[in-house]
Design an enzyme around this catalytic site. Structure first.
Site, PDB file in Angstrom:
ATOM      1  N   CYS A   1      52.035  32.920  44.977  1.00 23.65           N
ATOM      2  CA  CYS A   1      50.952  32.709  45.947  1.00 23.65           C
ATOM      3  C   CYS A   1      51.186  31.476  46.819  1.00 23.65           C
ATOM      4  O   CYS A   1      50.490  31.274  47.815  1.00 23.65           O
ATOM      5  CB  CYS A   1      49.619  32.578  45.228  1.00 23.65           C
ATOM      6  SG  CYS A   1      49.282  33.952  44.136  1.00 23.65           S
TER       7      CYS A   1
ATOM      8  N   HIS B   1      43.599  37.334  50.697  1.00 24.18           N
ATOM      9  CA  HIS B   1      44.742  36.660  50.072  1.00 24.18           C
ATOM     10  C   HIS B   1      45.974  37.573  50.016  1.00 24.18           C
ATOM     11  O   HIS B   1      46.365  38.044  48.950  1.00 24.18           O
ATOM     12  CB  HIS B   1      44.329  36.196  48.659  1.00 24.18           C
ATOM     13  CG  HIS B   1      45.360  35.431  47.920  1.00 24.18           C
ATOM     14  ND1 HIS B   1      46.323  34.629  48.529  1.00 24.18           N
ATOM     15  CD2 HIS B   1      45.617  35.324  46.575  1.00 24.18           C
ATOM     16  CE1 HIS B   1      47.093  34.079  47.607  1.00 24.18           C
ATOM     17  NE2 HIS B   1      46.698  34.492  46.420  1.00 24.18           N
TER      18      HIS B   1
HETATM   19  N1  COA Z   1      35.515  40.216  46.275  1.00 19.17           N
HETATM   20  C1  COA Z   1      34.488  40.932  46.810  1.00 19.17           C
HETATM   21  N2  COA Z   1      34.472  42.276  46.894  1.00 19.17           N
HETATM   22  C2  COA Z   1      35.554  42.921  46.442  1.00 19.17           C
HETATM   23  C3  COA Z   1      36.659  42.249  45.880  1.00 19.17           C
HETATM   24  C4  COA Z   1      36.611  40.854  45.822  1.00 19.17           C
HETATM   25  N3  COA Z   1      37.627  40.163  45.318  1.00 19.17           N
HETATM   26  N4  COA Z   1      37.589  43.156  45.534  1.00 19.17           N
HETATM   27  C5  COA Z   1      37.097  44.359  45.853  1.00 19.17           C
HETATM   28  N5  COA Z   1      35.874  44.220  46.411  1.00 19.17           N
HETATM   29  C6  COA Z   1      34.980  45.271  46.871  1.00 19.17           C
HETATM   30  C7  COA Z   1      35.686  46.274  47.749  1.00 19.17           C
HETATM   31  O1  COA Z   1      35.618  45.899  49.104  1.00 19.17           O
HETATM   32  C8  COA Z   1      34.912  47.530  47.475  1.00 19.17           C
HETATM   33  O2  COA Z   1      33.701  47.497  48.196  1.00 19.17           O
HETATM   34  P1  COA Z   1      33.099  48.825  48.854  1.00 19.17           P
HETATM   35  O3  COA Z   1      32.797  49.725  47.682  1.00 19.17           O
HETATM   36  O4  COA Z   1      31.868  48.331  49.565  1.00 19.17           O
HETATM   37  O5  COA Z   1      34.160  49.362  49.754  1.00 19.17           O
HETATM   38  C9  COA Z   1      34.551  47.402  46.004  1.00 19.17           C
HETATM   39  O6  COA Z   1      34.555  45.990  45.719  1.00 19.17           O
HETATM   40  C10 COA Z   1      35.501  48.106  45.071  1.00 19.17           C
HETATM   41  O7  COA Z   1      36.816  47.769  45.455  1.00 19.17           O
HETATM   42  P2  COA Z   1      38.076  48.060  44.547  1.00 19.17           P
HETATM   43  O8  COA Z   1      39.303  47.814  45.363  1.00 19.17           O
HETATM   44  O9  COA Z   1      37.906  49.401  43.905  1.00 19.17           O
HETATM   45  O10 COA Z   1      37.959  46.946  43.407  1.00 19.17           O
HETATM   46  P3  COA Z   1      38.879  46.822  42.180  1.00 19.17           P
HETATM   47  O11 COA Z   1      37.988  46.750  40.993  1.00 19.17           O
HETATM   48  O12 COA Z   1      39.991  47.808  42.205  1.00 19.17           O
HETATM   49  O13 COA Z   1      39.577  45.380  42.421  1.00 19.17           O
HETATM   50  C11 COA Z   1      39.747  43.120  41.734  1.00 19.17           C
HETATM   51  C12 COA Z   1      38.837  44.227  42.299  1.00 19.17           C
HETATM   52  C13 COA Z   1      38.932  41.847  41.640  1.00 19.17           C
HETATM   53  C14 COA Z   1      40.276  43.494  40.376  1.00 19.17           C
HETATM   54  C15 COA Z   1      40.934  42.913  42.730  1.00 19.17           C
HETATM   55  O14 COA Z   1      40.440  42.555  43.978  1.00 19.17           O
HETATM   56  C16 COA Z   1      41.902  41.856  42.209  1.00 19.17           C
HETATM   57  O15 COA Z   1      42.761  42.141  41.392  1.00 19.17           O
HETATM   58  N6  COA Z   1      41.794  40.593  42.728  1.00 19.17           N
HETATM   59  C17 COA Z   1      42.660  39.516  42.280  1.00 19.17           C
HETATM   60  C18 COA Z   1      43.962  39.525  43.047  1.00 19.17           C
HETATM   61  C19 COA Z   1      44.907  38.529  42.437  1.00 19.17           C
HETATM   62  O16 COA Z   1      45.025  38.407  41.245  1.00 19.17           O
HETATM   63  N7  COA Z   1      45.633  37.798  43.317  1.00 19.17           N
HETATM   64  C20 COA Z   1      46.535  36.785  42.874  1.00 19.17           C
HETATM   65  C21 COA Z   1      45.770  35.552  42.566  1.00 19.17           C
HETATM   66  S1  COA Z   1      46.683  34.336  41.731  1.00 19.17           S
END
Ligand code: COA
Length: 408
Positions: free
Chosen positions: A89, A353
């Site tokens: 990252c 991100h």
């Molecule tokens: N914050 C706010 N809303 C979020 C979100 C977040 N981080 N991630 C997804 N959403 C929303 C989507 O826009 C979607 O909304 P909608 O239904 O209105 O369209 C809904 O939540 C479902 O999205 P989806 O993609 O199915 O969620 P998910 O459960 O598959 O993924 C996380 C959510 C948090 C697991 C994923 O965003 C993630 O893994 N984030 C971390 C990434 C990471 O680790 N990066 C490296 C950091 S070191």
């Protein structure tokens, strides 16, 4: 303040961060790069660029791109050195750091710095792929990145929160504040989602207890780019360059289980201290900061690791700051009358991100803020000194850049 900066930013561009199903890395870098070129007030020619620095993490896995220098040479139609950095990252921050070293060495006069990531092509596998940035034992144990940060957050709440509900509240307030900031940022992934509330964060779905979805940065696609020159020649390209006063990188164990403590990021502490010393500044001199908030606990760590608040106390100040300003409309972390405003563009949490693009995007945001060109999310007070803080993995790498518009 140090009067001899290491580099100057004369142009900056980016794409919107989003799920760009119809874009490939080439088109995203092209768009970010072209807007960076076009933003240089007095113009700059492609032949003026002596080298290019690229930050990206997962391109080999997600995009089947291996020899990035050759790939970029073809796409940009240039035969200059194409220096390729990977630090998970912090890949973007590291590309910027290496570019500063290249300019300081005297080898180059002007360089392009770009960061990119196309994560959604592997949507169902990206959680596994991100674990390349952790220890293999952590992966084998079943950890994901939200899981690793959940471990750190649990320990922090246990050691410093003492069961006080305000600690959890403060971690939610960080998400609320960053979503608030992104509402006027047209490039932000969650601009359309609008404001969120503390209750919504606390009731959002659990990803890895105690981390909920609204504590997390999203999975994103996007690119960002900067044009940097040696400071001495910056005014050939614009009357209002933004100077990079200092650029530092520090490293630490990739794994959580071999670190002395996991309630902060040692690499942030070292890189921030070195960057401040090199610029002859203290943390109280910083007006605005683009901080690595991949999960809200990481922004809390920064406020302590940077020395802005004593260890274990940031959550109380965040809570009081939010309360005293009656919600998220403006949360300055107010200490001794000084304000440090964090993540004006929405941070990783709400701006998005796309891993390799983030460190470069942070400098883009500060460049626009310091030049008073940030449009709807322009800060409402005069600011001159900005900090960019980018973390790789759970803290295996951190880069810190200090930027200033006016040197006196
Ligand atoms: N914050 C706010 N809303 C979020 C979100 C977040 N981080 N991630 C997804 N959403 C929303 C989507 O826009 C979607 O909304 P909608 O239904 O209105 O369209 C809904 O939540 C479902 O999205 P989806 O993609 O199915 O969620 P998910 O459960 O598959 O993924 C996380 C959510 C948090 C697991 C994923 O965003 C993630 O893994 N984030 C971390 C990434 C990471 O680790 N990066 C490296 C950091 S070191």
């Amino acid at each position: 303040m140090k009067s001899t900066p290491c580099a100057a930013i004369v142009g900056a561009g980016r794409t919107k961060f989003a799920e760009h199903w119809d874009e490939d890395p080439r088109s995203m870098i092209g768009k970010a790069g072209m807007t960076a070129f076009e933003s240089v007030d007095k113009g700059i020619r492609r032949r003026d660029i002596d080298a290019c620095y690229f930050g990206s993490f997962l391109y080999q896995v997600t995009n089947k791109i291996g020899l990035v220098p050759g790939y970029m040479s073809r796409e940009l139609g240039m035969n200059v050195p194409m220096i390729n950095t990977e630090a998970a990252c912090a890949s973007g921050g590291l590309a910027l750091h290496n570019a500063c070293i290249g300019l300081q060495s005297g080898n180059y006069d002007a360089v392009l710095v770009a960061g990119f990531e196309k994560m959604t092509d592997r949507q169902d596998k990206i959680t596994d792929d991100l674990m390349f940035a952790a220890d293999p034992h952590e992966f084998e144990a079943g950890y994901t990145f939200p899981g690793l940060y959940a471990t750190m957050m649990t320990r922090y709440m246990y050691e410093y929160g003492n069961g006080d509900a305000r600690c959890e509240e403060a971690l939610a307030q960080i998400a609320v504040k960053n979503h608030h900031h992104c509402v006027r940022n047209p490039f932000a992934q969650f601009q359309e989602k609008g404001e969120i509330t503390v209750d919504e964060v606390k009731q959002s779905k659990i990803v890895a207890n105690p981390i909920r979805i609204l504590h997390c940065s999203p999975v994103s696609d996007g690119a960002s780019a900067l044009i940097l020159t040696r400071p001495e020649i910056a005014k050939q390209y614009t009357d209002t360059p933004v100077y990079i006063l200092s650029s530092h990188e520090a490293t630490d164990h990739v794994s959580l289980y071999t670190r002395d403590n996991i309630t902060g990021v040692n690499a942030t502490r070292i890189a921030t201290a070195k960057a401040l010393k090199a610029a002859d500044l203290t943390i109280d001199d910083i007006d605005i900061a683009e901080v690595h908030d991949c999960f809200t606990i990481e922004e809390m760590f920064f406020l302590e690791d940077s020395g802005f608040y004593p260890k274990g106390e940031a959550w109380k100040h965040v809570y009081e700051s939010c309360e005293s300003f009656k919600g998220p409309s403006h949360i300055p972390y107010d200490k001794n009358g000084h304000e440090l405003t964090v993540n004006l563009g929405g941070g990783l949490k709400a701006d998005g991100h796309p891993v390799g693009a983030t460190g470069v995007r942070q400098a883009y945001e500060c460049f626009r803020q310091l030049r008073k060109e940030a449009g709807g999310n322009q800060i409402d007070r005069d600011v001159n000194i900005a900090m960019c803080h980018n973390v790789g993995g759970t803290g295996g790498v951190a880069t810190v850049h200090l930027l200033a518009r006016d040197l006196e």
